[in-house]
Write a protein that holds these residues in place. Structure first.
Motif, PDB file in Angstrom:
ATOM      1  N   GLN A 179       0.878  -1.288  -0.084  1.00 53.42           N
ATOM      2  CA  GLN A 179       0.137   0.072  -0.041  1.00 53.42           C
ATOM      3  C   GLN A 179       0.848   1.318  -0.037  1.00 53.42           C
ATOM      4  N   PRO A 218      -8.832   2.747   2.439  1.00 55.85           N
ATOM      5  CA  PRO A 218      -9.651   1.426   2.007  1.00 55.85           C
ATOM      6  C   PRO A 218     -11.099   1.783   2.554  1.00 55.85           C
ATOM      7  N   PHE A 247      -7.333  -2.177  -3.159  1.00 54.41           N
ATOM      8  CA  PHE A 247      -6.040  -1.770  -2.327  1.00 54.41           C
ATOM      9  C   PHE A 247      -5.633  -2.795  -1.208  1.00 54.41           C
ATOM     10  N   ILE A 254      -4.699  -4.533  -7.877  1.00 55.57           N
ATOM     11  CA  ILE A 254      -3.950  -3.355  -7.372  1.00 55.57           C
ATOM     12  C   ILE A 254      -3.606  -2.254  -8.124  1.00 55.57           C
ATOM     13  N   ALA A 257      -6.228   0.371  -8.043  1.00 49.13           N
ATOM     14  CA  ALA A 257      -6.384   1.135  -6.937  1.00 49.13           C
ATOM     15  C   ALA A 257      -5.270   2.149  -7.390  1.00 49.13           C
TER      16      ALA A 257
END
Length: 270
Positions: A179, A218, A247, A254, A257
């Protein structure tokens, strides 16, 4: 000469058999992101068991669940006779996985910590598919998307952001996490990137002292109001909601995101 010729013919005949022996016909996934990776690598039609919360793609919901937060159902997995089990070392209990391995079940561990490792996981899984080009193409697409985002946003000034995962207690992520890498990719800086713990619990005071200029969390836009209320009269900055499954899961989505966050962070800078 005859010996050499016989060896060459033997090798030529055996190579295809060795390659085919790697193809998995019955696969079990023990984490939602691993289920997504399996589908993206061309193994979706081979899945005979998945973990709880394996809900993407939608057809994954129809597959029998053999693992949850309560544990792994070893007896049921053995009854399903898998030739490949996909496990998450950081989240699955080790004892049942060791038990499966001791009984001859092939267990491979996939725990991507960054975008390149997500792509590498797809390449690894592609070798078990009868259509390996699907996984390799998916991996290459992720690498191309990563390069495009770096070229587009990597040269811009860094925006300090707080990555918030809950309110009570208040959790965030360190620089070693996927992240945090996504935030960095978008031309922002995780204000707790220097934390020694990957998922540190922090206080309001610690967050305020580092003066973030945006909060990434998130969740849904409906939950945005809750985050805003949590920081009312203390922190008046943009609240950027990103789909939690995109996320939080180390899988192909991913990049969705990343694309969303990069556009929103760039808009704040303008």
């Amino acid at each position: 000469m005859k010996v050499a010729l016989r060896y060459c013919l033997y090798a030529a005949l055996c190579l295809p058999l060795t390659a085919m022996a790697q193809v998995a016909e019955r696969v079990i996934s023990l984490a939602p992101n691993l289920t997504e990776l399996a589908y993206a690598a061309g193994l979706g039609d081979k899945l005979v068991g998945v973990s709880a919360y394996s809900d993407y793609p939608p057809q994954a919901k129809k597959i029998e669940q053999v693992a949850s937060w309560q544990g792994i159902n070893v007896e049921r997995i053995l009854a399903l006779k898998p030739d490949l089990v996909l496990a998450w070392r950081g989240g699955n209990p080790q004892r049942p996985l060791s038990q499966l391995a001791s009984l001859g079940v092939q267990v491979i561990y996939l725990d991507p910590q960054n975008v390149n490792q997500v792509a590498s996981a797809l390449d690894q899984l592609a070798d078990y598919s009868s259509t390996p080009q699907i996984g390799h193409q998916a991996a290459e697409k992720i690498r191309q998307q990563l390069s495009q985002l770096r070229a587009q946003y990597g040269h811009k000034p860094s925006l300090p952001v707080f990555i918030q995962f809950s309110t009570q207690p208040l959790f965030t992520s360190a620089g070693s996490t996927l992240q945090s890498q996504i935030v960095n990719l978008c031309g922002a800086k995780n204000i707790f990137a220097d934390s020694a713990a990957p998922w540190p619990q922090v206080s309001r005071e610690q967050v305020l002292s580092r003066q973030p200029q945006a909060i990434v969390f998130p969740g849904t836009t409906q939950q945005q109001g809750d985050i805003t209320a949590f920081w009312r009269d203390q922190l008046n900055v943009p609240m950027l909601a990103v789909n939690s499954d995109w996320f939080n899961r180390a899988g192909p989505r991913i990049m969705l995101a990343a694309q969303q966050l990069c556009a929103e962070i760039d808009a704040i800078k303008r």
